[in-house]
Scaffold this motif. Structure first.
Motif, mmCIF file in Angstrom:
data_model
loop_
_atom_site.group_PDB
_atom_site.id
_atom_site.type_symbol
_atom_site.label_atom_id
_atom_site.label_comp_id
_atom_site.label_asym_id
_atom_site.label_seq_id
_atom_site.Cartn_x
_atom_site.Cartn_y
_atom_site.Cartn_z
ATOM 1 N N VAL A 277 0.835 -1.204 0.000
ATOM 2 C CA VAL A 277 0.000 0.000 0.000
ATOM 3 C C VAL A 277 0.870 1.255 0.000
ATOM 4 N N LEU A 278 1.944 1.251 0.801
ATOM 5 C CA LEU A 278 2.842 2.405 0.847
ATOM 6 C C LEU A 278 3.461 2.689 -0.517
ATOM 7 N N VAL A 279 3.924 1.641 -1.204
ATOM 8 C CA VAL A 279 4.550 1.818 -2.521
ATOM 9 C C VAL A 279 3.542 2.348 -3.532
ATOM 10 N N VAL A 280 2.349 1.760 -3.550
ATOM 11 C CA VAL A 280 1.327 2.191 -4.517
ATOM 12 C C VAL A 280 0.896 3.628 -4.246
ATOM 13 N N MET A 281 0.594 3.951 -2.987
ATOM 14 C CA MET A 281 0.152 5.298 -2.644
ATOM 15 C C MET A 281 1.256 6.323 -2.887
ATOM 16 N N GLY A 282 2.489 5.948 -2.554
ATOM 17 C CA GLY A 282 3.602 6.858 -2.797
ATOM 18 C C GLY A 282 3.807 7.130 -4.270
ATOM 19 N N SER A 283 3.665 6.089 -5.097
ATOM 20 C CA SER A 283 3.835 6.250 -6.541
ATOM 21 C C SER A 283 2.753 7.132 -7.141
ATOM 22 N N ILE A 284 1.530 7.037 -6.594
ATOM 23 C CA ILE A 284 0.409 7.828 -7.111
ATOM 24 C C ILE A 284 0.493 9.277 -6.632
ATOM 25 N N LEU A 285 0.752 9.457 -5.333
ATOM 26 C CA LEU A 285 0.729 10.789 -4.750
ATOM 27 C C LEU A 285 2.022 11.568 -4.981
ATOM 28 N N PHE A 286 3.160 10.852 -5.001
ATOM 29 C CA PHE A 286 4.459 11.522 -5.130
ATOM 30 C C PHE A 286 5.304 10.854 -6.214
ATOM 31 N N PRO A 287 4.864 10.909 -7.472
ATOM 32 C CA PRO A 287 5.619 10.230 -8.543
ATOM 33 C C PRO A 287 7.027 10.789 -8.728
ATOM 34 N N ASP A 288 7.215 12.099 -8.489
ATOM 35 C CA ASP A 288 8.543 12.695 -8.645
ATOM 36 C C ASP A 288 9.520 12.203 -7.583
ATOM 37 N N VAL A 290 9.015 8.970 -5.780
ATOM 38 C CA VAL A 290 9.107 7.505 -5.779
ATOM 39 C C VAL A 290 9.509 6.959 -7.146
ATOM 40 N N LEU A 291 8.842 7.400 -8.195
ATOM 41 C CA LEU A 291 9.098 6.832 -9.522
ATOM 42 C C LEU A 291 10.322 7.452 -10.186
ATOM 43 N N ARG A 292 10.399 8.779 -10.190
ATOM 44 C CA ARG A 292 11.544 9.494 -10.781
ATOM 45 C C ARG A 292 11.918 8.915 -12.134
ATOM 46 N N ALA A 293 11.086 9.162 -13.114
ATOM 47 C CA ALA A 293 11.222 8.535 -14.426
ATOM 48 C C ALA A 293 12.593 8.774 -15.043
ATOM 49 N N ALA A 294 13.095 10.008 -14.942
ATOM 50 C CA ALA A 294 14.393 10.322 -15.561
ATOM 51 C C ALA A 294 15.517 9.539 -14.897
ATOM 52 N N SER A 295 15.504 9.496 -13.566
ATOM 53 C CA SER A 295 16.536 8.756 -12.841
ATOM 54 C C SER A 295 16.463 7.261 -13.140
ATOM 55 N N SER A 296 15.244 6.719 -13.159
ATOM 56 C CA SER A 296 15.075 5.294 -13.454
ATOM 57 C C SER A 296 15.562 4.975 -14.869
ATOM 58 N N ARG A 297 15.271 5.877 -15.794
ATOM 59 C CA ARG A 297 15.714 5.679 -17.170
ATOM 60 C C ARG A 297 17.244 5.692 -17.257
ATOM 61 N N ASP A 298 17.883 6.602 -16.512
ATOM 62 C CA ASP A 298 19.346 6.657 -16.497
ATOM 63 C C ASP A 298 19.933 5.373 -15.930
ATOM 64 N N HIS A 299 19.329 4.856 -14.855
ATOM 65 C CA HIS A 299 19.795 3.594 -14.268
ATOM 66 C C HIS A 299 19.756 2.478 -15.311
ATOM 67 N N PHE A 300 18.672 2.402 -16.022
ATOM 68 C CA PHE A 300 18.507 1.341 -17.022
ATOM 69 C C PHE A 300 19.534 1.484 -18.144
ATOM 70 N N HIS A 301 19.695 2.697 -18.662
ATOM 71 C CA HIS A 301 20.623 2.905 -19.778
ATOM 72 C C HIS A 301 22.075 2.656 -19.368
ATOM 73 N N ARG A 302 22.425 3.058 -18.143
ATOM 74 C CA ARG A 302 23.804 2.852 -17.692
ATOM 75 C C ARG A 302 24.100 1.370 -17.474
ATOM 76 N N SER A 303 23.141 0.646 -16.952
ATOM 77 C CA SER A 303 23.334 -0.797 -16.793
ATOM 78 C C SER A 303 23.433 -1.492 -18.145
ATOM 79 N N LEU A 304 22.594 -1.060 -19.088
ATOM 80 C CA LEU A 304 22.639 -1.632 -20.438
ATOM 81 C C LEU A 304 23.974 -1.333 -21.102
ATOM 82 N N GLU A 305 24.471 -0.115 -20.920
ATOM 83 C CA GLU A 305 25.780 0.252 -21.464
ATOM 84 C C GLU A 305 26.879 -0.624 -20.861
#
Length: 462
Positions: A277-288, A290-305
């Protein structure tokens, strides 16, 4: 006498390592004034103590070797570490030109903590040390967490008065530390307390968190420890380090699993439901946050590199070619979104600034750090596929040694022993998302504790 000196030096080291970045920053400000690079004499204090510990351990091992035939017997853990050491010296030979600076920094971050484990597991440790170590770390953890929570509310002027830089969210080699970071795209501060960054603080807090959770689970004396738990969790939350949050969940889940016979299934379900519940509510109410799309994308690209680099160089590129070592040898780089205003950076001409894929400052090409954001992939780049296999096998075997067949003497100190297992498990999981062992406070403390609790055959207690 030698053993007593060694144990007190190790306790001193574990107690003061979390304050290293703070002490160096404040000390440099006091002795040299603002804006100076960290004083080498202050930076090297931990290496001096470790050098004395190494000398004492070497003397003790030599005495044991002379008194007992076959005293330096080796096992598979030693063999895996020695294999990584061989690769560390061999891989650079395959590449030219050889960079001594890269090698030194790479050895410091990747292999030196393993050498600590290799040597410290070959000497005896007293019951007094085993008792003091966990409670010392818990006391230090409480101080670090309390100061960290306080810094969330302090002004920038306070930090510059202490000697920190007037920037935030940036690491510039040879210059004062930034006092805190901010979540990208927001003004939300990420605390780092006495550490050099919020991720380093979050990962280290998993060690005292493991201790207090184990005490609450296994001891009848819970008075006061609930407050400590709340303080540590508050500091962990304010780091806004998602990887450290995952590590904390692993620690709490592992503690519940270790004590599953004492805990009802209903409680376990409540905990899982609450976390979900905490993860879901945090993602909905505070996406910047918990989710941080740009940071998550950087993590993925750096690992792929990093995976692509390992595939292209399966034998490795050598120590210091990836991870935190490259922060020391490469240019300080700042990556902004395309079209972002970078006027503030002109006051810092040594910064390499990118907007999107384009370098906008300075005019000469920059060499940026190679940060896979994954400790295992970092080792794969440095030591190749074989080094990655050695390291992964080492971690698995260490966890197996700790649980479910702990050393016999650990039964005397079940709280300490269980907490080491939990903290090492949590930090190893965090290593999938961060360079979790980059901080000397994390790496040295964790590998020294492992050396104490997983002794070699000739020092194992009956």
């Amino acid at each position: 006498m030698l053993q007593r000196i060694r144990e007190w030096l190790v306790l001193l080291l574990m107690g003061f390592l979390p304050f290293h970045a703070f002490l160096v920053t404040v000390g440099t400000e006091m002795f040299q004034g603002p804006g100076h690079s960290p004083m080498m004499g202050l930076v090297m204090w931990k290496e001096v103590i470790l050098g004395v510990v190494f000398i004492i351990v070497t003397i003790e091992i030599r005495k044991t070797f002379h008194l007992q035939a076959g005293a330096f017997r080796m096992d598979i853990l030693d063999g895996l570490i020695l294999g990584m050491l061989v690769l560390g010296f061999l891989v650079p030979i395959l590449h030219s030109p050889f960079s001594l600076l890269h090698f030194i920094y790479g050895f410091k971050y990747t292999l030196f903590p393993l050498c600590l484990f290799l040597l410290l597991r070959r000497v005896d440790w007293s019951d007094r040390f085993l008792f003091l170590v966990s409670y010392s770390l818990l006391f230090v953890g409480s101080l670090i967490a309390a100061y960290g929570v306080l810094t969330f509310f302090l002004s920038q002027s306070f930090f510059t008065w202490l000697g920190y830089s007037d920037l935030h969210s940036l690491y510039v080699p040879g210059e004062p530390l930034a006092a805190f970071q901010q979540i990208g795209g927001t003004n939300i501060r990420r605390i780092q307390s006495t550490f050099s960054g919020p991720n380093q603080l979050g990962v280290w807090l998993l060690i005292p968190l493991s201790i207090v959770v184990t005490i609450l689970m296994q001891s009848d004396k819970r008075r006061g420890y609930l407050l400590t738990l709340i303080l540590l969790l508050a500091a962990l939350v304010l780091t806004f380090s998602r990887a450290a949050w995952i590590g904390a969940v692993v620690v709490l889940g592992g503690a519940i699993w270790l004590n599953r016979k004492k805990i009802s299934r209903k409680f376990f379900k409540y905990v899982l439901t609450g976390l979900f519940v905490l993860v879901v509510m945090g993602s909905i109410l505070f996406p910047d946050v918990v989710l941080r799309a740009a940071s998550s994308r950087d993590h993925f690209h750096r690992s792929l590199e990093a995976i692509q680099i390992i595939a292209a160089h399966p034998l490795g590129l050598g120590l210091g070619t990836a991870g935190p070592a490259t922060n020391r040898t490469a240019d300080p780089c700042v990556f902004l979104e395309e079209g972002a205003d970078f006027a503030w950076a002109k006051a810092h001409p040594n910064l390499c600034v990118f907007t999107g894929d384009q370098q906008v400052q300075p005019d000469i090409p920059c060499i940026c750090p190679l940060l896979p954001e994954n400790w295992y992939l970092q080792i794969g780049i440095e030591l190749g596929v074989l080094g990655l296999v050695f390291y992964s096998t080492l971690l698995i075997l260490l966890l197996q040694r700790l649980i479910p067949h702990p050393p016999a003497f650990a039964q005397l100190f079940p709280i300490v022993h269980s907490s080491i297992f939990l903290s090492f498990l949590g930090i190893s999981i965090v290593a999938l998302f961060l360079h979790s062992f980059e901080s000397s406070a994390v790496a040295y403390t964790m590998w020294m504790l492992l050396g104490v609790y997983i002794p070699s055959k000739n020092t194992e207690r009956e």
